[in-house]
Structure formats: C-alpha cells, structure tokens
Scaffold this motif. Sequence first.
Motif, PDB file in Angstrom:
ATOM      1  N   ASP A 102       0.851  -1.150   0.000  1.00 17.92           N
ATOM      2  CA  ASP A 102       0.000   0.000   0.000  1.00 17.92           C
ATOM      3  C   ASP A 102       0.910   1.230   0.000  1.00 17.92           C
ATOM      4  O   ASP A 102       2.052   1.138   0.425  1.00 17.92           O
ATOM      5  N   THR A 103       0.384   2.354  -0.458  1.00 25.27           N
ATOM      6  CA  THR A 103       1.261   3.530  -0.552  1.00 25.27           C
ATOM      7  C   THR A 103       1.902   3.871   0.785  1.00 25.27           C
ATOM      8  O   THR A 103       3.045   4.305   0.851  1.00 25.27           O
ATOM      9  N   ASN A 104       1.198   3.650   1.892  1.00 21.10           N
ATOM     10  CA  ASN A 104       1.759   3.974   3.198  1.00 21.10           C
ATOM     11  C   ASN A 104       2.981   3.124   3.501  1.00 21.10           C
ATOM     12  O   ASN A 104       3.995   3.618   3.988  1.00 21.10           O
ATOM     13  N   ASP A 105       2.882   1.827   3.227  1.00 21.09           N
ATOM     14  CA  ASP A 105       4.035   0.974   3.470  1.00 21.09           C
ATOM     15  C   ASP A 105       5.121   1.229   2.424  1.00 21.09           C
ATOM     16  O   ASP A 105       6.297   1.060   2.687  1.00 21.09           O
ATOM     17  N   HIS A 106       4.712   1.635   1.220  1.00 18.26           N
ATOM     18  CA  HIS A 106       5.679   1.897   0.160  1.00 18.26           C
ATOM     19  C   HIS A 106       6.539   3.109   0.499  1.00 18.26           C
ATOM     20  O   HIS A 106       7.741   3.107   0.293  1.00 18.26           O
ATOM     21  N   PHE A 107       5.897   4.135   1.026  1.00 21.40           N
ATOM     22  CA  PHE A 107       6.655   5.353   1.358  1.00 21.40           C
ATOM     23  C   PHE A 107       6.915   5.471   2.859  1.00 21.40           C
ATOM     24  O   PHE A 107       7.422   6.477   3.314  1.00 21.40           O
ATOM     25  N   ARG A 140      -5.087  13.584   2.773  1.00 22.30           N
ATOM     26  CA  ARG A 140      -6.090  13.815   1.739  1.00 22.30           C
ATOM     27  C   ARG A 140      -5.556  14.570   0.528  1.00 22.30           C
ATOM     28  O   ARG A 140      -6.100  14.447  -0.574  1.00 22.30           O
ATOM     29  N   ASN A 141      -4.503  15.362   0.681  1.00 26.86           N
ATOM     30  CA  ASN A 141      -4.004  16.120  -0.464  1.00 26.86           C
ATOM     31  C   ASN A 141      -2.795  15.460  -1.109  1.00 26.86           C
ATOM     32  O   ASN A 141      -2.111  16.061  -1.929  1.00 26.86           O
ATOM     33  N   GLY A 142      -2.479  14.202  -0.714  1.00 30.20           N
ATOM     34  CA  GLY A 142      -1.344  13.510  -1.320  1.00 30.20           C
ATOM     35  C   GLY A 142      -0.037  13.746  -0.587  1.00 30.20           C
ATOM     36  O   GLY A 142       0.994  13.195  -0.973  1.00 30.20           O
ATOM     37  N   SER A 143      -0.057  14.571   0.471  1.00 30.47           N
ATOM     38  CA  SER A 143       1.145  14.693   1.295  1.00 30.47           C
ATOM     39  C   SER A 143       1.125  13.573   2.336  1.00 30.47           C
ATOM     40  O   SER A 143       0.166  12.805   2.416  1.00 30.47           O
ATOM     41  N   TYR A 144       2.194  13.471   3.136  1.00 29.70           N
ATOM     42  CA  TYR A 144       2.294  12.372   4.099  1.00 29.70           C
ATOM     43  C   TYR A 144       2.508  12.912   5.504  1.00 29.70           C
ATOM     44  O   TYR A 144       2.976  14.032   5.682  1.00 29.70           O
ATOM     45  N   VAL A 189       6.602  13.813  -0.636  1.00 27.70           N
ATOM     46  CA  VAL A 189       7.388  12.593  -0.764  1.00 27.70           C
ATOM     47  C   VAL A 189       8.888  12.865  -0.692  1.00 27.70           C
ATOM     48  O   VAL A 189       9.623  12.168   0.004  1.00 27.70           O
ATOM     49  N   GLU A 190       9.324  13.897  -1.418  1.00 25.49           N
ATOM     50  CA  GLU A 190      10.769  14.113  -1.500  1.00 25.49           C
ATOM     51  C   GLU A 190      11.345  14.660  -0.192  1.00 25.49           C
ATOM     52  O   GLU A 190      12.549  14.669   0.001  1.00 25.49           O
ATOM     53  N   GLN A 191      10.471  15.110   0.719  1.00 24.89           N
ATOM     54  CA  GLN A 191      10.970  15.599   2.011  1.00 24.89           C
ATOM     55  C   GLN A 191      11.164  14.469   3.011  1.00 24.89           C
ATOM     56  O   GLN A 191      11.869  14.635   4.009  1.00 24.89           O
ATOM     57  N   LEU A 192      10.529  13.326   2.773  1.00 27.78           N
ATOM     58  CA  LEU A 192      10.524  12.277   3.792  1.00 27.78           C
ATOM     59  C   LEU A 192      11.932  11.824   4.200  1.00 27.78           C
ATOM     60  O   LEU A 192      12.234  11.774   5.402  1.00 27.78           O
ATOM     61  N   PRO A 193      12.818  11.498   3.233  1.00 28.77           N
ATOM     62  CA  PRO A 193      14.147  11.032   3.667  1.00 28.77           C
ATOM     63  C   PRO A 193      14.895  12.071   4.513  1.00 28.77           C
ATOM     64  O   PRO A 193      15.549  11.723   5.501  1.00 28.77           O
ATOM     65  N   ALA A 204      19.970   4.230   4.044  1.00 32.26           N
ATOM     66  CA  ALA A 204      21.271   3.640   3.749  1.00 32.26           C
ATOM     67  C   ALA A 204      21.324   3.037   2.342  1.00 32.26           C
ATOM     68  O   ALA A 204      22.366   2.511   1.944  1.00 32.26           O
ATOM     69  N   ASP A 205      20.251   3.119   1.588  1.00 32.29           N
ATOM     70  CA  ASP A 205      20.195   2.407   0.314  1.00 32.29           C
ATOM     71  C   ASP A 205      19.797   3.365  -0.824  1.00 32.29           C
ATOM     72  O   ASP A 205      18.642   3.725  -0.964  1.00 32.29           O
ATOM     73  N   PRO A 206      20.767   3.792  -1.640  1.00 31.84           N
ATOM     74  CA  PRO A 206      20.488   4.761  -2.708  1.00 31.84           C
ATOM     75  C   PRO A 206      19.394   4.275  -3.658  1.00 31.84           C
ATOM     76  O   PRO A 206      18.597   5.086  -4.162  1.00 31.84           O
ATOM     77  N   GLU A 207      19.346   2.969  -3.896  1.00 32.56           N
ATOM     78  CA  GLU A 207      18.344   2.432  -4.822  1.00 32.56           C
ATOM     79  C   GLU A 207      16.933   2.684  -4.283  1.00 32.56           C
ATOM     80  O   GLU A 207      16.050   3.141  -4.993  1.00 32.56           O
ATOM     81  N   ARG A 208      16.749   2.412  -2.993  1.00 33.48           N
ATOM     82  CA  ARG A 208      15.423   2.630  -2.398  1.00 33.48           C
ATOM     83  C   ARG A 208      15.096   4.116  -2.305  1.00 33.48           C
ATOM     84  O   ARG A 208      13.945   4.520  -2.404  1.00 33.48           O
ATOM     85  N   LEU A 209      16.130   4.935  -2.100  1.00 30.89           N
ATOM     86  CA  LEU A 209      15.889   6.375  -1.956  1.00 30.89           C
ATOM     87  C   LEU A 209      15.360   6.996  -3.242  1.00 30.89           C
ATOM     88  O   LEU A 209      14.676   8.014  -3.218  1.00 30.89           O
ATOM     89  N   ARG A 210      15.655   6.352  -4.390  1.00 32.02           N
ATOM     90  CA  ARG A 210      15.312   6.955  -5.677  1.00 32.02           C
ATOM     91  C   ARG A 210      13.813   7.161  -5.851  1.00 32.02           C
ATOM     92  O   ARG A 210      13.389   8.023  -6.613  1.00 32.02           O
ATOM     93  N   ARG A 211      13.020   6.354  -5.179  1.00 34.52           N
ATOM     94  CA  ARG A 211      11.580   6.505  -5.406  1.00 34.52           C
ATOM     95  C   ARG A 211      10.995   7.712  -4.683  1.00 34.52           C
ATOM     96  O   ARG A 211       9.867   8.093  -4.927  1.00 34.52           O
TER      97      ARG A 211
END
Lengths: 116, 853
Positions: B549-554, B560-564, B609-613, B798-805
Amino acid sequence: MTSAAAEPAAVWTVVCRYHDLQPERGVAALIGRVQVALFRTFDGTVYAIGNQDPFTGAYVLSRGIVGSCGEIPTVASPLHKQVFDLRTGTCLDDGTTAAGVYDVRIRDGLVEVMAG
Amino acid sequence: MQDQQRHLVVVGNGMVGQRLVEAVRDRDARRTWQVTVLSEEPRRAYDRVALSSYFDGVAAADLDVVAEGCYDTAGYTLRLDEAVTAIDRAARTVTTSRGAILGYEALVLATGSYPFVPPVPGRDLPGCFVYRTLDDLDAIRAAAQRAAVSTRGRRAGLVVGGGLLGLEAARALRLLGMSPHVVELAPRLMPLQVDEGGGALLREMIENLNVTLHLGTSVASIRRDAGRLLAILANGTELDVDVVVFSAGVRPRDRLARDAGLAVGGRGGVVADDGCRTSDPDIYAIGECASVGGRVYGLVAPGYAMAEVLADRLTGGTASITAADTSTKLKLMGVDVASFGDALAASDGALEVTLSNPVSRSYAKLVVSDDAKTLLGGILVGDASKYTMLRPLVGRPLPGDPVTMIAPAGGGTAVGAGALPGDAQVCSCHAVTKDAICAAITGRGLTGVGGVKAATKAGTGCGSCVPLLKTLLADSGVAVNPALCEHFDVTRAQLFEIVRVSGITTFTELIERHGRGRGCDICKPAVASILASLERGHILDGEQAALQDTNDHFLANIQRNGSYSVVPRIPGGEVTPEKLIVLGEVARDFGLYTKITGGQRIDLLGARVEQLPAIWRRLVDAGFESGHAYGKAVRTVKSCVGSTWCRYGVQDSVALAIELELRYRGIRSPHKIKAGVSGCARECAEARSKDIGVIAADDGWNLYVCGNGGFRPRHADLLLASTDRATLIRTIDRFIMFYIRTADRLQRTASWLQSLDGGLDYLRSVIVDDSLGISGELDAAVARHVERYDDEWAAVLADPERLRRFVSFVNAPGTPDPSIAFVSERGQPRPATLPVPVRALSAEAGGPTLEVV
C-alpha cells in the motif's frame, strides 16, 4: 489510444528510461502543467493515465497498487481504493468517472508521453 | 396500463408512511398503483428515533430515511408542506391545505402522533417545548442559545417524563450545554420497559451522568421568574430552569379520521383490523395513529410491521399483523438498556430469574414460564450484548439453564445462532426471520452483510442484529464465499498456511501456483503482510515493494491532499526534553502541521514525498525512528505514568509499555494492533479499549485481550490474572502470533475473537494451555522477529536504490508537487482545498481537468 488530450500542438516528451519503471508500480511525471501517472505492468507494457484522482482531486494515482481485474490491467487509488482501467483511465467502480488517458511509447529504451 | 392505474394517497410522511411507500414500490413491480404522499412538514421523512443526534452535529440531511430514487419513480409523488384537511368518503377524495382535491382508490392514514402535554399551569409560556420534530429541536436550540446570553452560570433544563423519549430529550439538553433535570411520575425511569431492579441500576447510572432525577413526582406549575422559568414540583421542590421540554408520551393523531366518521379506539387511534383496514374498506391506518387490537404503539418497529403488512395487502397478498414486538434496545446517554417480550412478568405464573452485578454495573432478568421451559421476556441494563440472541428466543424453549444464559461471558451457556428456530425474528425492525435470511443467503448466493441488507432489509433499522447476520452468513457455510478476492479462492488464514508450509517467498510464485491474474489492492497488501510476518525479507525489497500500500511503500501515512505524515515512535509515550525539542525543530524547519495523537505521539503532517528522507535523517540522527503509525502493524503501547511517580500506581507501567512496544514494533498483522498498560486499577491508560491491555494488580499483572475503541467499541476480556512479567510477555507473544496466523484480512482482534469457535475459552486453551501444540512455533516466530528487527527508515536512508523513489516526479526529481499547497489556520498549515474535477466521461479528454492548480 488517441485521446483528445493530444491537441495538434502536443508533442512526444521523454520522461524517463524504461528501466526506471519498476514492474507493477507507478511513477508521476510533470509535463508542462500536466501530471501524468505512468505504470509498467507485469508483462512489461507501459500505460499512462492522469495522475489526479477524480474523486478527491489529489494527484496520487501513480502511488496506487497495480493489479488486474479479469483481463483488465488496473490501478487502485491509494486514497479510497477506486479501481481504474490503465488502458482507458475509466473508473471500473463508477463508469461515469475517468482519470484521463495519454498516449505513451517506448523508443530507444526511453519512455515518451504525448501531453502538453 | 396507465389507464388502469389506481391512486394510493398516503397522508403523512413519517418513518412508517415512508416505509409503506417503499414497500409498495418494491412489491408493485407492474406499477398498478400511482402513489401520492402528502406531508404537512416541510421536510421529507427523517429518523425521529435518532433525533437527539441532531445536537451531536448530525445534519438534518443525514437523518433522512427516504430511499434513493424513491420519488424519481414514475407515478410516485411527494408533496411537502401540504396537509390533508378533510376526507370525503362518499366521493373518495381528500382536500388539502392548499385547496387541492385528490381522488383515491385507497387512502392510508399515517399521521403519527402528537406529544401529550399534561395540563400544567404555565405550560404555554415561552421556553416550554415539546420534543417531536426537527422544528421542535431548532426551537429548543434557539432557546438554549438565548439562555447562554441571558443566564449567568450553569444553564438548566427540565424534562417532563422519564421514559425513552424523556431520556433522549435529557441527552439533547446536555448536548446543548445545560444541566438536565428529569421529572417522572412513576417511581423509576422507563416504567414501561424496566422493572424495579433494572430501574435502580438505571437510576444510578443516569445520575452518574449528572442528570438530576425527580422520581415519583410531577410538575405542579411553571411560571416566569426573573427572566427564567420557575418549575414547582408536586413534592415542593423548586427548580430554576431555562427551558422545559415535555416528553410525557404521545397520543395518536386521529382528528382527520374522527371528522370523517371513522371508528376510533377508546384511548384514541383509528381502529384498524389485522390488515390495517379501518371501518371504511378503502381507508387504512398504520403506525402511531392506528389502534390495532385495541392497542396504540409508540415504537417504530410495530409501525414498520404494519407498513409491510399493508403493502402486502395492497399488492394482492394476505399478510396480517401478529402480536407486535415491542422489544427495545437502545443506548441511553451511553447506558445500554434492552427490554423484550413480557419484560414486566405480567403473564400468569411467570417466573423471574435475576442477575444483578453491582461491580460490573449490569442487571439482567429473564422472565420464563411457570415450568421454567419457555422464555417469555427479559430486561438488560448496563450490558445489553445478549439482547440480539435472547430476543428471538421469546416464546420458545430455553436452550439452557436461564441463569447461565445471562451469566457473564466465559461462564455461561453460549447461546448461538444455531439455537434459534427458523421462524424466529432476527431483525425486529423489519420483521425478518432467520429462515428468510438463510433463504436469501443460499438462494441468491449472498456473501456479505451488505448483500443480506439489500436483499432482506434485515439490519437496516437499528442495526443491532448485524452481528447475528454475520454469524448466519458464517453458519450457512456453502453460501459464504471465503475468497480473499477475485485472485485467490482461499481466506487470508489459509493463504498464511500455504505460504508458511510451502516456503514461497514471492507474490508471483504464490499467485501463479495458488491464484490467478496479477492481484489487486486487497490481496497484494495481505500477501505482503504475510511475507513480512514470516520474515521473508525487507518490506521494500524486490517484488515486495510492488505489493505495498502507498503507506508501506513510502513508510509514511498519506493524507487527503497527497502529502504524508510522519509520526516518530515514542515508546510508551515517554520522551526526553531534548528529543521533544528535536521534534519541534523538525516540524518548524519543514513547515509541518503538528498535533498530539491519541496514541501518545506527535504527528507531523504535510510532508511531500521528497521531504521524507530528509526528515527521517534528522530524526534518526537524534535517536528516533519513524513509527508504524500507518500500516497494519503494532501501533503504540499507551501507558499512564505508573508507580514511579503516581501516588496510586502499584507497578511500573511505563517501563512495561516501553518493553512491549520495542518488542513488537514492526510486526505485520491482519489489522492494526493497539496496546495499553495501566499502573493500577484506575486504568488511566484505557487499556481495556485496546487489542492488548495490561492492568497492574498488587501481586502482578492482569492481561486483557480483544478490546476495541473506534467504530464498534468493546471492552477487552480478562485472559490472565495476577501473572508475573515473564508469563505475561510470553502469553502476549502467542496471542499476537496466533492472531496473525488465523485472522481474516482487516479483522481486528475483537471480531476475530467473536469468530473463534469457543471464544475466549478456546483462545485461552491454545495460547495458555497449548491445546494445539503450536506454542513452540508461536514463541519461536516472535523470537525471530525480535532478533531480526531493524529500523525500516534507517534502512531506506542507507540504500540509494530505495531512496530513488522518493521524488514527486520521475522526470523532474527536484520539483516539488505544485498541487500540494497549504493555507494557514490557527498559526499552522493545513491543506488548501483541492478542486475536484468534473466527474464525467465527457471529460475523458483529460486536458482541462488535469491541469495543475
């Protein structure tokens, strides 16, 4: 798959490499002021529909779960789980609602979308 | 066809009148009737039973009970604000308040009742009201608002009548901010439904809610006094109040019938036979205005039964009214009260079996026949959970010793749906029998409660029979489709066993071998959860990433507005000043809306999304991990301050809460799991509303399980008493793991327990006595989880590949999503309202509606 979004002025825009797309997951692309949701299904096909969830107005469809309904490739909105046909953008739960659809093609390993 | 249509005129659009119209519409497939409904109220039918919820913030529109499209049906007309003023029986016409004259072939009187106002001097003064319509409620509210300006100090209201409606009115006054007084002539509340013993408990519970009761007396007079009202009671008490609400019963509105020369009953009410026909063969009466068998009913269920009978008769049937069910179950100001059958033991030789428990504050009485073999009725106060099973048994042989039938859970005869005879009424609101429900389930292949409701109307009234519908669905095995979704024909629990035994590690392998298609938003997260429970890799690794689900994905909670939102874990709710400052700084630096949650954490909302990391980086550096505030996982372990500080505490609840939260964090489950630990019996952590609740005793810990807050609250049941810490934790380990293995998708522990054959005793036998011999496996599974847990957020960083999303746009990674915008409210950001596009296929073009705002 021609849609009315393809106005005469519309052009093909490169958005990413094909390999940037993970199987059964979506990404969003910003083309001008238009948000497009791109999906790569399990068989490798790429689809492009509008990124805006028509039920809530939020731009989130690219973050939904990709799957199938019978033979139809689908994505479920992450907000309230309405399911959309990736081929047409039409909502399968409510046939009067649609997310819009865009032409998409793969060229030289690059994903191109017709929108503008 | 149209020429042959007959005209049905319905006078009144209350709940019963509306029910008649819908029942005719359902049955009259050939449209032999043209239907005209006349209502003197300006609103169409609404739920009068739930009237006081109007003051809970429920809008008038939400109380509407008219089925969608009812008056869009050709030939069905509703005329509001138009009363019928006269009936000309000879000409078969009615005259309306707007001067219209309508002919009829059949006329139905559904005029309801009017409130009875005792002849008290002063009853017409401003500030005196009745409690019947939404207009009455609007007037009471307006008066309350005036009093808020004029009265200094606490405002008060007097309710005349301590029956069902009176207590509803008292609740309404309290919701309006007034201190309610209730005057009742009888020596107890709800004298028609409750006996002396139940009344005593009810009195105590209602008085605890700060309602002042004046029983066994009446209002002698009301007069104006310094801008307020002075009510003088017959016992001499004088009350200064701002409003007086009369709810001392209702009287049938039969004026129209009297004027037309129809027979009326001795106590009022239009006399009607068992087919609802009045003394004029073309005129019928239903609901509270009708007198059937010499009785007038003031409850909605008998009215609905009349509507169904009349609809049947009007469409060629021969149904007739049987003894009306006057059973009642309701929550009065949070107190459960149920009364059914011969509740007051009026039958000859009736025996009463009573169980009064002042500790748990419950009172139960069964009335049985003189040979103690047949159930005649009963009363439940404080805990009415057994009502659904007991009411349909009225008039039938008792399945067990009556005492054990009302004994608390765990110790008594389990009265199951199987014990019900086929003609027992399961839904008394719509008079639907067990047979009718089972026939619909098998005949139409129904697989869920929604289907049963649509097919039979059972469960669409008060809703109290819904749990029984679920049981009937489950019991009729063949009809219930246990499939998880269109892609898997098995249940979640079966899928769990398949994955566990087969060693399958990917979704693709699982669906190719045991399912079909490519999955959906139902089965994919379920499989992801199962794989995670069985320790088959990081939730964002490889193919698993596509299941989430998007929550577990991110790893955050979509808004409601697509922010987290990000909710850093604060185990047990304990946080140092330094860490608290970090949370404040992170929220300030990223412009996040900040709110304290119910789970003793701090919610930071509005991250793109891009602020989360970047946010997680700051948190991880300060010693936080983000938390599973989304996701079907262990959420928080709430605690009170416990024995370290609290002068009442007997155990260190905070230390135990922290230990439990850290032990079970990250465990994936069929639904969320909440826990709480209280340091003494005062229960400040509200642990009994949690899936897992621990409450300190002087000599150890008490473990409660399967509680629930939320939509369907349930107090947790005691599983272990006065146990030591090691046994406690081992039992919780097994409880969680057994739940994960056997529950359905999105089934909380409370409903899981109800679905377990043998209930709590069975659960105890499995996880305490190891009756299935699986405790070793369950223990090992938890041990593996504890050993292998790692911080999922740190792992992403710690994982650049996962960070890309973590970008808003694949072709513009640095661009924030321009659709996510905020406005300021009370000094903090909140999402700007999103324009919702025109929802029509004509907008398939997408173009204009897809523009970014």
